[in-house]
Design a protein around this motif. Sequence first.
Motif, PDB file in Angstrom:
ATOM      1  N   SER A 182      -8.263   9.055  20.790  1.00 39.17           N
ATOM      2  CA  SER A 182      -7.643  10.237  20.337  1.00 39.17           C
ATOM      3  C   SER A 182      -6.105   9.983  20.002  1.00 39.17           C
ATOM      4  N   ASP A 183      -5.403   8.698  20.056  1.00 34.75           N
ATOM      5  CA  ASP A 183      -4.281   8.324  19.553  1.00 34.75           C
ATOM      6  C   ASP A 183      -4.084   6.729  19.461  1.00 34.75           C
ATOM      7  N   MET A 184      -3.188   6.378  18.581  1.00 34.37           N
ATOM      8  CA  MET A 184      -3.034   4.994  18.247  1.00 34.37           C
ATOM      9  C   MET A 184      -2.358   4.325  19.474  1.00 34.37           C
ATOM     10  N   MET A 185      -1.785   4.794  20.432  1.00 35.80           N
ATOM     11  CA  MET A 185      -1.504   4.004  21.570  1.00 35.80           C
ATOM     12  C   MET A 185      -2.681   3.427  22.466  1.00 35.80           C
ATOM     13  N   GLU A 186      -3.522   4.711  22.587  1.00 35.11           N
ATOM     14  CA  GLU A 186      -4.890   4.262  23.337  1.00 35.11           C
ATOM     15  C   GLU A 186      -5.715   3.079  22.577  1.00 35.11           C
ATOM     16  N   LEU A 187      -5.867   3.200  21.142  1.00 34.84           N
ATOM     17  CA  LEU A 187      -6.576   2.381  20.453  1.00 34.84           C
ATOM     18  C   LEU A 187      -5.670   1.016  20.401  1.00 34.84           C
ATOM     19  N   ILE A 188      -4.728   0.865  20.224  1.00 38.07           N
ATOM     20  CA  ILE A 188      -3.995  -0.583  20.350  1.00 38.07           C
ATOM     21  C   ILE A 188      -4.268  -1.141  21.597  1.00 38.07           C
ATOM     22  N   SER A 189      -3.871  -0.482  22.936  1.00 41.70           N
ATOM     23  CA  SER A 189      -4.216  -0.929  24.151  1.00 41.70           C
ATOM     24  C   SER A 189      -5.618  -1.431  24.256  1.00 41.70           C
ATOM     25  N   PHE A 190      -6.518  -0.648  23.739  1.00 40.32           N
ATOM     26  CA  PHE A 190      -8.067  -1.160  23.879  1.00 40.32           C
ATOM     27  C   PHE A 190      -8.393  -2.461  22.928  1.00 40.32           C
ATOM     28  N   LEU A 191      -7.865  -2.500  21.777  1.00 29.07           N
ATOM     29  CA  LEU A 191      -8.031  -3.437  20.804  1.00 29.07           C
ATOM     30  C   LEU A 191      -7.531  -4.782  21.537  1.00 29.07           C
ATOM     31  N   SER A 192      -6.431  -4.660  21.964  1.00 28.53           N
ATOM     32  CA  SER A 192      -5.650  -6.068  22.880  1.00 28.53           C
ATOM     33  C   SER A 192      -6.386  -6.168  23.708  1.00 28.53           C
ATOM     34  N   THR A 193      -6.543  -5.342  24.742  1.00 31.30           N
ATOM     35  CA  THR A 193      -7.170  -5.801  25.989  1.00 31.30           C
ATOM     36  C   THR A 193      -8.694  -6.405  25.955  1.00 31.30           C
ATOM     37  N   TYR A 194      -9.425  -5.882  24.823  1.00 26.90           N
ATOM     38  CA  TYR A 194     -10.728  -6.615  24.693  1.00 26.90           C
ATOM     39  C   TYR A 194     -10.631  -7.789  23.521  1.00 26.90           C
ATOM     40  N   GLN A 195      -9.491  -8.058  23.251  1.00 23.90           N
ATOM     41  CA  GLN A 195      -9.112  -9.374  22.408  1.00 23.90           C
ATOM     42  C   GLN A 195      -9.823  -8.967  21.226  1.00 23.90           C
ATOM     43  N   ILE A 196      -9.674  -7.924  20.466  1.00 25.45           N
ATOM     44  CA  ILE A 196     -10.198  -7.801  18.994  1.00 25.45           C
ATOM     45  C   ILE A 196      -9.038  -7.942  18.013  1.00 25.45           C
ATOM     46  N   LEU A 222       1.009  -1.089  -0.031  1.00 28.62           N
ATOM     47  CA  LEU A 222       0.053  -0.010   0.166  1.00 28.62           C
ATOM     48  C   LEU A 222       0.912   1.386  -0.093  1.00 28.62           C
ATOM     49  N   SER A 223       0.245   2.230  -0.060  1.00 28.44           N
ATOM     50  CA  SER A 223       1.092   3.750  -0.094  1.00 28.44           C
ATOM     51  C   SER A 223       1.077   4.010   1.465  1.00 28.44           C
ATOM     52  N   THR A 224       2.123   4.783   1.810  1.00 29.92           N
ATOM     53  CA  THR A 224       2.091   5.207   3.101  1.00 29.92           C
ATOM     54  C   THR A 224       0.817   6.047   3.565  1.00 29.92           C
ATOM     55  N   HIS A 225       0.437   6.985   2.541  1.00 30.18           N
ATOM     56  CA  HIS A 225      -0.640   7.801   2.774  1.00 30.18           C
ATOM     57  C   HIS A 225      -2.123   6.924   2.997  1.00 30.18           C
ATOM     58  N   THR A 226      -2.104   5.782   2.202  1.00 27.86           N
ATOM     59  CA  THR A 226      -3.364   4.887   2.565  1.00 27.86           C
ATOM     60  C   THR A 226      -3.169   4.280   3.848  1.00 27.86           C
ATOM     61  N   VAL A 227      -2.026   3.715   4.370  1.00 25.90           N
ATOM     62  CA  VAL A 227      -1.957   3.341   5.741  1.00 25.90           C
ATOM     63  C   VAL A 227      -2.271   4.434   6.769  1.00 25.90           C
ATOM     64  N   ASN A 228      -1.933   5.576   6.495  1.00 27.68           N
ATOM     65  CA  ASN A 228      -2.203   6.641   7.553  1.00 27.68           C
ATOM     66  C   ASN A 228      -3.725   7.079   7.551  1.00 27.68           C
ATOM     67  N   THR A 229      -4.264   6.837   6.217  1.00 23.07           N
ATOM     68  CA  THR A 229      -5.793   7.233   6.244  1.00 23.07           C
ATOM     69  C   THR A 229      -6.442   6.133   7.054  1.00 23.07           C
ATOM     70  N   HIS A 230      -5.999   5.166   7.065  1.00 22.69           N
ATOM     71  CA  HIS A 230      -6.697   3.669   7.653  1.00 22.69           C
ATOM     72  C   HIS A 230      -6.503   4.180   9.179  1.00 22.69           C
ATOM     73  N   ARG A 231      -5.150   4.560   9.626  1.00 24.86           N
ATOM     74  CA  ARG A 231      -4.932   4.717  10.992  1.00 24.86           C
ATOM     75  C   ARG A 231      -6.112   5.904  11.544  1.00 24.86           C
ATOM     76  N   GLN A 232      -6.232   7.004  10.765  1.00 28.33           N
ATOM     77  CA  GLN A 232      -7.413   7.940  10.973  1.00 28.33           C
ATOM     78  C   GLN A 232      -8.456   7.449  11.187  1.00 28.33           C
TER      79      GLN A 232
END
Length: 229
Positions: free
Chosen positions: A214-228, A195-205
């Motif tokens: 608000s940020d990716m650290m919060e998101l990844i912690s949530f997704l991991s904790t909730y076993q998503i 993919l393009s870096t722009h596409t990856v950043n768009t997915h992140r947003q």
Amino acid sequence: MDQIVQNNPLLEETLRIRKASLAVIDLRTMKYLRTFGDPLAVTGWSGDDFQKGGVSFFMSKLPSKDYAGVEKMSALLNQYVPGADIASFKAFFDFRMVRPEGTSRRILHESSALKRDADGNILFLLGLISDISHLKRGDTQHLRLTDGKENLIYKVDSETGEYMRLELLSERELEIAKLVGQKISSHGIAQKLFLSTHTVNTHRQNMLRKMDMSDMMELISFLSTYQII
């Protein structure tokens, strides 16, 4: 359950290493029939406290301003269960619990059905709790309901009970989230997924928008904790 523990002596030690505790809950009497691991380390209260006091004891240790959120999550859970595939049912939700010294900790509760009656009603629930205070802060709670076929994720305001159903992440977004969790940069992810870096950043947003975070650290912690992921 006693026989399971006797035949699997590593269970208690595994729960202690994970800083988690397991309980069997009789939904007919709202009593804790047995606890495993070390609930004292997780919640500040002993297994005897929970077994003697039942679910009402648990409720009494919630901060009063969290009642509305817990009640709303309970209502959403009760609405979901009748139409769910109970054999694969799981519920994840978090709450704060007040310890004996007056401080509070954020606890994650993972539930699954242990036994049902002939009509499919859950009689016994298996609950696994762990301390996620280091991963999740703030005054919002989350509820994830799944039966292996669908995922429902809600964000709940602890004080008002107001809630919103969150938009689920796509397969591509989940794939990118896993790679972010491995500390791979957007450029590295782009190369890996062609993919393009722009596409990856768009997915992140888009992931932050969907999960209302608000940020990716919060998101990844949530997704991991909730076993998503």
